[in-house]
Design a protein around this motif. Structure first.
Motif, PDB file in Angstrom:
ATOM      1  N   LEU A  79       0.823  -1.206   0.000  1.00  0.00           N
ATOM      2  CA  LEU A  79       0.000   0.000   0.000  1.00  0.00           C
ATOM      3  C   LEU A  79       0.857   1.256   0.000  1.00  0.00           C
ATOM      4  O   LEU A  79       0.547   2.238  -0.687  1.00  0.00           O
ATOM      5  N   PHE A  80       1.934   1.242   0.765  1.00  0.00           N
ATOM      6  CA  PHE A  80       2.816   2.406   0.828  1.00  0.00           C
ATOM      7  C   PHE A  80       3.413   2.702  -0.549  1.00  0.00           C
ATOM      8  O   PHE A  80       3.407   3.843  -1.009  1.00  0.00           O
ATOM      9  N   VAL A  81       3.911   1.667  -1.199  1.00  0.00           N
ATOM     10  CA  VAL A  81       4.520   1.848  -2.518  1.00  0.00           C
ATOM     11  C   VAL A  81       3.487   2.323  -3.528  1.00  0.00           C
ATOM     12  O   VAL A  81       3.736   3.253  -4.316  1.00  0.00           O
ATOM     13  N   GLY A  82       2.292   1.707  -3.523  1.00  0.00           N
ATOM     14  CA  GLY A  82       1.267   2.073  -4.486  1.00  0.00           C
ATOM     15  C   GLY A  82       0.840   3.524  -4.364  1.00  0.00           C
ATOM     16  O   GLY A  82       0.742   4.246  -5.359  1.00  0.00           O
ATOM     17  N   ILE A  83       0.586   3.979  -3.142  1.00  0.00           N
ATOM     18  CA  ILE A  83       0.130   5.351  -2.939  1.00  0.00           C
ATOM     19  C   ILE A  83       1.258   6.345  -3.148  1.00  0.00           C
ATOM     20  O   ILE A  83       1.054   7.457  -3.641  1.00  0.00           O
ATOM     21  N   SER A  84       2.487   5.962  -2.799  1.00  0.00           N
ATOM     22  CA  SER A  84       3.612   6.884  -2.948  1.00  0.00           C
ATOM     23  C   SER A  84       3.898   7.211  -4.410  1.00  0.00           C
ATOM     24  O   SER A  84       4.560   8.220  -4.706  1.00  0.00           O
ATOM     25  N   ARG A  85       3.397   6.400  -5.322  1.00  0.00           N
ATOM     26  CA  ARG A  85       3.633   6.626  -6.748  1.00  0.00           C
ATOM     27  C   ARG A  85       2.567   7.502  -7.402  1.00  0.00           C
ATOM     28  O   ARG A  85       2.631   7.777  -8.596  1.00  0.00           O
ATOM     29  N   ILE A  86       1.576   7.928  -6.638  1.00  0.00           N
ATOM     30  CA  ILE A  86       0.530   8.788  -7.185  1.00  0.00           C
ATOM     31  C   ILE A  86       1.080  10.192  -7.393  1.00  0.00           C
ATOM     32  O   ILE A  86       1.809  10.717  -6.550  1.00  0.00           O
ATOM     33  N   ASP A  87       0.727  10.783  -8.509  1.00  0.00           N
ATOM     34  CA  ASP A  87       1.118  12.163  -8.763  1.00  0.00           C
ATOM     35  C   ASP A  87       0.198  13.097  -7.972  1.00  0.00           C
ATOM     36  O   ASP A  87      -1.029  12.963  -8.022  1.00  0.00           O
ATOM     37  N   ARG A  88       0.788  14.042  -7.242  1.00  0.00           N
ATOM     38  CA  ARG A  88      -0.007  14.925  -6.399  1.00  0.00           C
ATOM     39  C   ARG A  88      -1.022  15.722  -7.208  1.00  0.00           C
ATOM     40  O   ARG A  88      -2.168  15.931  -6.770  1.00  0.00           O
ATOM     41  N   SER A 123       2.761  16.364   0.527  1.00  0.00           N
ATOM     42  CA  SER A 123       3.813  17.303   0.907  1.00  0.00           C
ATOM     43  C   SER A 123       4.674  17.718  -0.280  1.00  0.00           C
ATOM     44  O   SER A 123       5.354  18.751  -0.239  1.00  0.00           O
ATOM     45  N   GLY A 124       4.659  16.904  -1.323  1.00  0.00           N
ATOM     46  CA  GLY A 124       5.455  17.206  -2.506  1.00  0.00           C
ATOM     47  C   GLY A 124       6.903  16.755  -2.404  1.00  0.00           C
ATOM     48  O   GLY A 124       7.690  16.985  -3.330  1.00  0.00           O
ATOM     49  N   ILE A 125       7.263  16.114  -1.310  1.00  0.00           N
ATOM     50  CA  ILE A 125       8.634  15.624  -1.124  1.00  0.00           C
ATOM     51  C   ILE A 125       8.770  14.266  -1.809  1.00  0.00           C
ATOM     52  O   ILE A 125       7.993  13.350  -1.526  1.00  0.00           O
ATOM     53  N   PRO A 126       9.720  14.086  -2.716  1.00  0.00           N
ATOM     54  CA  PRO A 126       9.880  12.796  -3.407  1.00  0.00           C
ATOM     55  C   PRO A 126      10.183  11.656  -2.429  1.00  0.00           C
ATOM     56  O   PRO A 126      10.922  11.841  -1.461  1.00  0.00           O
ATOM     57  N   ILE A 127       9.595  10.507  -2.697  1.00  0.00           N
ATOM     58  CA  ILE A 127       9.883   9.309  -1.907  1.00  0.00           C
ATOM     59  C   ILE A 127      11.250   8.776  -2.328  1.00  0.00           C
ATOM     60  O   ILE A 127      11.497   8.572  -3.522  1.00  0.00           O
ATOM     61  N   PRO A 128      12.167   8.563  -1.393  1.00  0.00           N
ATOM     62  CA  PRO A 128      13.481   8.011  -1.770  1.00  0.00           C
ATOM     63  C   PRO A 128      13.335   6.693  -2.530  1.00  0.00           C
ATOM     64  O   PRO A 128      12.554   5.827  -2.136  1.00  0.00           O
ATOM     65  N   LYS A 129      14.063   6.563  -3.595  1.00  0.00           N
ATOM     66  CA  LYS A 129      13.961   5.363  -4.426  1.00  0.00           C
ATOM     67  C   LYS A 129      14.342   4.114  -3.653  1.00  0.00           C
ATOM     68  O   LYS A 129      13.817   3.027  -3.910  1.00  0.00           O
TER      69      LYS A 129
END
Length: 310
Positions: A49-58, A187-193
């Motif tokens: 779930l974390f990975v899936g949502i973190s890939r959504i464009d704000r 927040s607009g902060i990129p998720i670390p790869k």
């Protein structure tokens, strides 16, 4: 088109049947299914779930308008309407009413949606999958854990008041992970790869492991087709997408978004109800049967809806 639908649904059915076969051959028992489900709900599912949502464009979230409103509103609405119907018409317990409501209000969009919607609508389908995932994991799952915590003190915590139940719900990894990802995206902060690539390996086992465990439980408890299973499947696979169609027409959505909305709600019930029923030791047979029959019926209903909305 039928090949597309079968290609998306068959892996779910196959995973369940392999679990059934493994239990039939004596290789797995109830304790094994419980252990698999515990791993899924405590580790694999939160990571997925974390990975899936973190890939959504704000910007997709902020500019989705009426399309997102229908998906979120009807997903939440179908959950609560089913809960009230099950609780006060069928006179079911809080736990069983919650599981039935989740079977209706929680389509398997994260597992099936990307394959079906992606083929039909291309890259734009990511918005429907993302919005549906947000509605499920940021709104419905916390509500579900709150309801189950108050009715299952022995397995979900021994709190005595609603505030404690709420705190207990928000301590669950499956609730914390998607909410953390959601606010991180806003927040607009990129998720670390490194986080994305580290979480994805175990996270991708969620669907297959959950359906495999469901197959084990189906073999041990035998599938049932009672009025509750029939009601859940009928509402999930037919009534909910039909109402979504009406809402999309009323909102004057373009045909592209109308078809995407209808098919988002036409997905079968998600396997999370099997995981939760196993955790609270209530309704496991009914939950596994609902997922199984909903998945089988979806091959027909989704094919019909694709033809009608084309």
């Amino acid at each position: 088109m039928l090949e597309t639908i079968c290609g998306a649904i068959f892996p779910v059915v196959l995973s369940m049947m392999l679990g059934y076969l493994g239990a039939r051959l004596g290789m797995f028992n109830r304790e094994h299914a419980t252990a698999i489900n515990r791993m899924v709900i405590k580790f694999a599912l939160p990571m997925d779930l974390f990975v899936g949502i973190s890939r959504i464009d704000r910007n997709q979230i902020l500019n989705s308008g009426g399309f997102a409103s229908i998906i979120i509103g009807w997903m939440v609405g179908s959950f609560f309407l089913t809960y009230l119907f099950s609780r006060f018409v069928f006179k079911r317990s809080i736990s069983l009413a919650t599981l039935q409501a989740l079977a209706v209000g929680n389509p398997s969009v994260p597992f099936v949606g990307s394959a079906v919607l992606g083929f039909l609508f291309g890259g734009k389908s990511a918005l429907a999958v993302s919005v549906a995932s947000l509605a499920i994991n940021v709104i419905l799952i916390p509500v579900v854990f709150f309801l189950l915590a108050g009715d299952n003190k022995e397995t979900m915590g021994d709190s005595e008041n609603w505030i404690s139940h709420l705190i207990s719900a928000f301590r669950q990894p499956v609730v914390v992970a998607p909410m953390a990802a959601f606010f991180w995206v806003l927040s607009g902060i990129p998720i670390p790869k490194l986080i994305d690539t580290s979480f994805i390996m175990l996270g991708k086992t969620t669907g297959g492991a959950a359906m495999f465990a469901a197959g084990i439980l189906l073999c041990l408890m035998k599938p049932i087709l009672n009025k509750m299973v029939i009601t859940s499947v009928a509402i999930r696979n037919v009534i909910v997408p039909a109402v979504a169609w009406g809402l999309a027409i009323a909102a004057h959505l373009p045909s592209f978004y109308l078809g995407e909305t209808v098919l988002t709600f036409a997905m079968p019930s998600a396997s999370v109800i099997v995981i939760l029923s196993s955790q609270i030791n209530k309704g496991e047979r009914e939950a596994a049967s609902t997922v199984f029959f909903s998945t089988i019926v979806a091959i027909v209903t989704m094919g019909v809806l694709i033809a009608l909305t084309a």
